[in-house]
Enzyme design. Structure first.
Site, PDB file in Angstrom:
ATOM      1  N   SER A  72       0.827  -1.214   0.000  1.00  0.00           N
ATOM      2  CA  SER A  72       0.000   0.000   0.000  1.00  0.00           C
ATOM      3  C   SER A  72       0.857   1.258   0.000  1.00  0.00           C
ATOM      4  CB  SER A  72      -0.915   0.016   1.217  1.00  0.00           C
ATOM      5  OG  SER A  72      -1.749  -1.100   1.209  1.00  0.00           O
TER       6      SER A  72
HETATM    7  C1  LIG Z   1      -3.431  -4.015  -0.279  1.00  0.00           C
HETATM    8  S1  LIG Z   1      -2.797  -5.605  -0.018  1.00  0.00           S
HETATM    9  C2  LIG Z   1      -2.053  -5.537   1.569  1.00  0.00           C
HETATM   10  C3  LIG Z   1      -1.051  -4.450   1.726  1.00  0.00           C
HETATM   11  C4  LIG Z   1      -0.129  -4.574   2.895  1.00  0.00           C
HETATM   12  N1  LIG Z   1      -0.808  -4.561   4.169  1.00  0.00           N
HETATM   13  C5  LIG Z   1       0.883  -3.442   2.862  1.00  0.00           C
HETATM   14  O1  LIG Z   1       0.713  -2.505   3.597  1.00  0.00           O
HETATM   15  O2  LIG Z   1       1.812  -3.472   2.096  1.00  0.00           O
HETATM   16  C6  LIG Z   1      -4.259  -6.543   0.280  1.00  0.00           C
HETATM   17  C7  LIG Z   1      -4.004  -8.008   0.559  1.00  0.00           C
HETATM   18  O3  LIG Z   1      -5.194  -8.557   1.104  1.00  0.00           O
HETATM   19  C8  LIG Z   1      -5.187  -9.928   0.784  1.00  0.00           C
HETATM   20  N2  LIG Z   1      -6.538 -10.483   0.996  1.00  0.00           N
HETATM   21  C9  LIG Z   1      -7.641 -10.378   0.207  1.00  0.00           C
HETATM   22  N3  LIG Z   1      -8.675 -11.042   0.754  1.00  0.00           N
HETATM   23  C10 LIG Z   1      -8.230 -11.589   1.908  1.00  0.00           C
HETATM   24  C11 LIG Z   1      -8.821 -12.403   2.905  1.00  0.00           C
HETATM   25  N4  LIG Z   1     -10.099 -12.796   2.836  1.00  0.00           N
HETATM   26  N5  LIG Z   1      -8.051 -12.798   3.955  1.00  0.00           N
HETATM   27  C12 LIG Z   1      -6.747 -12.426   4.039  1.00  0.00           C
HETATM   28  N6  LIG Z   1      -6.147 -11.648   3.109  1.00  0.00           N
HETATM   29  C13 LIG Z   1      -6.868 -11.241   2.069  1.00  0.00           C
HETATM   30  C14 LIG Z   1      -4.713  -9.958  -0.660  1.00  0.00           C
HETATM   31  O4  LIG Z   1      -4.202 -11.235  -0.988  1.00  0.00           O
HETATM   32  C15 LIG Z   1      -3.660  -8.849  -0.650  1.00  0.00           C
HETATM   33  O5  LIG Z   1      -2.374  -9.381  -0.523  1.00  0.00           O
END
Ligand SMILES: C[S@@+](CC[C@H](N)C(=O)[O-])C[C@H]1O[C@@H](n2cnc3c(N)ncnc32)[C@H](O)[C@@H]1O
Length: 418
Positions: A72
């Site tokens: 992000s």
């Molecule tokens: C925007 S990214 C995370 C960014 C990270 N926190 C950072 O700050 O760099 C969103 C993540 O949420 C994960 N995701 C989507 N649905 C999910 C779920 N039901 N449970 C866990 N993770 C999930 C995706 O695989 C993705 O890697």
């Protein structure tokens, strides 16, 4: 080879920019950005991209090229860390793993604290584990799971930060919150996503702050499908993420063949000013609020060249109106409403009038309060305003002061409708 002094220079510039944007407000959050070298978590990306304050670094896309995992943007991470206010010794969970944010959370909790990060995608988890270990954050628990169920093993959490677009709050997130804990979550309501800082108050959660944001959508059990209402096939369509608010989805496929009505408001906005509370106000005032999208070649049907915007719409009966703007002088635009359908003139004026009310009564206020209530909460206990019934909770949007967009008609309630 990474040029360390160049990375240091870019990092300081990024922190300065984040301070100016208001995404970093406290010295502790500034310090954590300084302490955790971001580029260690974006291997392969140019240093300039890693330290761009506004941009995410894409990690993975789906088959259609839509991003499903990103590191992000610093702007989002900073704002959400400010909302979370993580203190030394706390236990915290991050939902959605990119590596660097978990590392920053771990730095903030310190050696006495504990951080767990969970992701549904094994590639993302493998990457996060590898990069956290390499950067010296082997203490972070990295878990492969659908976060719909949280991670009971390391609960309860003083802080939960959700870094993926959620449509609802699954019970596990509330149950795994420690007493006095805080949940920071980008929640989608009527197509509008706000990062909510939520705390328990009795049997429900209340917001302490809200920030406009955008995130990739949740996958797994908590994923939510939008309902499309075509206005000209799928080339121009309305999107309803909370389901269709009425009994019968209207057939509106020919509505754009009618004559367009316009109403202008006299309410102006500067180029960089946010009007995020106006969208929420319109969502509260119109039960049929949804998001409007159009293919590029259809844009001229909706707006003229000097009209800039047509994203927030409302359906009333067989007519549709949407918020737009027109340039009145360099850097200044006026809000207005366009409408199509049998009641276009009245509906355009009704939307314009809501813009005027927002301008008078809410524009310079603190914005609405958000509540997350158990599904069985009776209507009488809910604050006046908009009620959105989700799968697990009832979400309320209520406005300060005596005024209300519902003009005293009680709650504007919407069911999931799928
Ligand atoms: C925007 S990214 C995370 C960014 C990270 N926190 C950072 O700050 O760099 C969103 C993540 O949420 C994960 N995701 C989507 N649905 C999910 C779920 N039901 N449970 C866990 N993770 C999930 C995706 O695989 C993705 O890697």
């Amino acid at each position: 080879m990474v040029d360390g002094s160049r990375a240091d220079e870019l990092r300081e510039a990024m922190i300065g920019a984040l301070r100016e944007m208001g995404a970093v407000q406290s010295d502790r959050v500034a310090e954590v950005f300084r302490a955790v070298p971001r580029h260690l978590f974006t291997p392969g990306a140019p240093l300039e991209d890693a330290y761009d304050p506004r941009d995410a670094v894409h990690v993975k896309r789906d088959d259609r090229g839509v991003p499903i995992s990103t590191v992000s943007s610093p702007q989002l991470q900073g704002s959400m860390l400010e909302q979370a206010d993580i203190r030394p010794g706390m236990t915290a969970m991050e939902i959605g793993s990119g590596g660097v944010n978990a590392a920053m959370m771990s730095w903030l909790t310190g050696p006495e604290g504990q951080v767990t990060t969970v992701d549904i995608d094994s590639d993302v988890i493998e990457r996060a584990r590898r990069l956290l270990d390499a950067a010296g954050y082997a203490r972070v628990n990295v878990v492969l799971a659908d976060a719909e169920n949280g991670v009971a093993e390391h609960a309860p959490y003083d802080r939960i930060i959700v870094t993926v677009g959620a449509w609802d709050i699954p019970p596990a997130w509330v149950n795994q919150l420690a007493p006095g804990g805080r949940l920071v979550v980008p929640l989608r309501m009527r197509g509008l996503t706000r990062s909510l800082e939520l705390e328990r108050e009795g049997d429900h959660l209340v917001s302490r702050s809200a920030m406009i944001c955008g995130f990739v959508a949740m996958q797994g059990a908590g994923a939510n499908r939008e309902r499309l209402v075509p206005l000209r096939g799928t080339r121009v369509a309305l999107r309803f993420d909370d389901g269709w608010p009425g009994e019968r989805v209207p057939d509106m496929d020919r509505v754009l063949d009618t004559t367009r009505a316009e109403a202008w408001t006299g309410v102006t906005i500067g180029g960089t000013e946010s009007f995020e509370t106006l969208q929420l106000w319109l969502a509260t005032a119109f039960p049929g609020f949804g998001k409007l999208r159009a293919d590029a070649d259809q844009r001229s049907v909706l707006v003229d060249d000097d009209n800039l915007w047509f994203d927030s719409a409302a359906v009333v009966g067989d007519s549709v109106a949407y918020l737009t703007t027109r340039r009145v002088e360099p850097g200044v635009s006026e809000f207005g409403a366009h409408a199509f359908g049998p009641h276009a003139t009245d509906l355009a004026e009704a939307m314009a009038e809501q813009v005027r009310i927002w301008d008078r009564e809410q524009r310079h206020g603190p914005g609405p309060n958000f509540g997350v209530w158990p599904l069985n909460t009776p209507d009488e206990r809910l604050p006046e305003g908009l009620v959105i019934n989700k799968r697990h909770h009832r979400v309320t949007i209520s406005w300060p002061a005596a005024t209300s967009a519902t003009t005293g008609q009680g709650n504007q309630e919407e069911t999931q409708g799928e």
